[in-house]
Design an enzyme around this catalytic site. Sequence first.
Site, short mmCIF file in Angstrom:
data_model
loop_
_atom_site.label_atom_id
_atom_site.label_comp_id
_atom_site.label_asym_id
_atom_site.label_seq_id
_atom_site.Cartn_x
_atom_site.Cartn_y
_atom_site.Cartn_z
CD GLU A 1 11.34 34.68 -31.86
OE1 GLU A 1 12.25 35.54 -31.93
OE2 GLU A 1 10.79 34.37 -30.79
CD GLU B 1 11.87 30.74 -28.76
OE1 GLU B 1 12.03 31.81 -28.14
OE2 GLU B 1 12.43 30.49 -29.85
O1 AHR Z 1 14.96 31.85 -26.30
C1 AHR Z 1 15.77 32.97 -26.57
C2 AHR Z 1 15.41 33.64 -27.89
O2 AHR Z 1 14.12 34.18 -27.81
C3 AHR Z 1 15.35 32.73 -29.09
O3 AHR Z 1 16.59 32.55 -29.69
C4 AHR Z 1 14.42 33.47 -30.02
O4 AHR Z 1 13.71 32.59 -30.85
C5 AHR Z 1 13.54 34.26 -29.09
O5 AHR Z 1 13.45 35.58 -29.48
#
Ligand code: AHR
Length: 504
Positions: free
Chosen positions: A176, A295
């Site tokens: 990110e 994610e």
């Molecule tokens: O999964 C939790 C968080 O969400 C992670 O650390 C980050 O990559 C995202 O913003």
Amino acid sequence: MTQPLKATMFVDRRMTIAEVDKRIYGNFIEHLGRAVYGGIYEPDHPTADEDGFRRDVIELVRELDVPIIRYPGGNFVSGYRWEDGIGPRDQRPRRLELAWKSIETNAVGTNEFAAWTRKVNSEVMMAVNLGTRGIEDAANLLEYCNHPGGTYWSDLRIAHGVKEPHRIKTWCLGNEMDGQWQIGHKTADEYGRLAQETANVMRMMDPALELVACGSSNTRMPSFPQWEATVLEHTYDSVDYISLHSYFGNSQNDAPNFLAKSLELDRFIRTIVATCDFVQAKKRSKKKMMLSFDEYNVWYRNRANKLKERWQVAPELLEEPYNLEDALLVGCMLITFLKHADRVKMACMAQLVNVIAPIMTETGGRAWRQTIFYPYLHASRYGRGIVLQPVVDSPKYDSAEFSDVPYLESVAVFNEDAEELTIFAVNRSLEDALQLSCDARSFAGFRVLEHLVLEHPDLKAGNTAERESVMPHNRGDAQVRDGIVEAQLPKQSWNVIRLKKAEA
Ligand code: AHR
């Protein structure tokens, strides 16, 4: 009594999307909250094995059959010194962990995590720190993990008692990096250049690595989707995947709208596919960029770090209690990934244990399955094979943010080796059952093995250590008549209709 809704579906063994890459059933463990400490690792727990890992958690992860696990972050990775987590445990430093304002003891590091993934029959998807660090550290970590021996870093691994290299194939180039919250956050050009140079050096060491460049943190980022276009302009020839992240929530308590959010996920995937193909065309490249949805989940109840006291070891962070409606949306998300199996080759639910997770634990106590465990389990177990193009005709509804939302969300996967056809289906209606009629006449001689249903009269029902009240049953009524699969999908339900070719 109300009449059931009626929907039709058509699948044909010759109308295929792509073979499922099993890595779409991946997951994620970050050094965050109680994911590692008190989650997978708890040396004082009654079920702890010789390495300090909880056997009860290992059993639950094995049940899910998770093919790949992203590690060690997430936001954590952007401040991580991987060297802190190797060598004798009693000499490892305790550090301020800035992403989640915690203390990192480093009791678990690269070798321990790799050993744990082997115990759960999985493999590591390793992320490198491109926040505070860069090319050299990524190369050193790769050498430490994968080089057989005879060099500084590989011999150090051997000296640490790990003779065999970990052979980690898939590597994420940072996390990110577009986010202001990210340690060492960068502009698209800054990140694109760094990712490309890091990828090139890693490929000098092993051309067969699979590398993932960071896409946008979410679709609300002001730079989305220009970020992807710029990053890919730099990295197109050097990486294999661009990452996508999405978390959905229901803060408005509007279930019809919440359950439609997989349509946004679908639009997100289509946008990134279009962006990748735009860059491909610009570069006159033969290569197709693939997508790593590394994610995804439902996450809105415990978004912020609400702890009054900072700098604790393994504090309770992001512990999201899931209910039936969350499981239905996760089911819709998994169906959406399957419908894009030609481009989405990896996906990691975020995360696996305690932190926005299908598996919860009490430190020192029990472990249990949250509601979202079940659609994930079923898709991972039965969603392997060829995805068939679903032709669906369903009644629709409008919600606050979406128009023409089909009540039926569905896809079918054909496992040729096992001669099994599995239909995954969500009935989004909160009032009515849905009568599904699926024309599967190209699967002559197939019979229903079982029709699993996840349902509950209370959309907000969830599971606890005491009681798993949201659990699937196999009393669904699916049957095949003249090649047509007929099934009643209860209101607000996740369904798995498993068919198998009858013995001749
Ligand atoms: O999964 C939790 C968080 O969400 C992670 O650390 C980050 O990559 C995202 O913003």
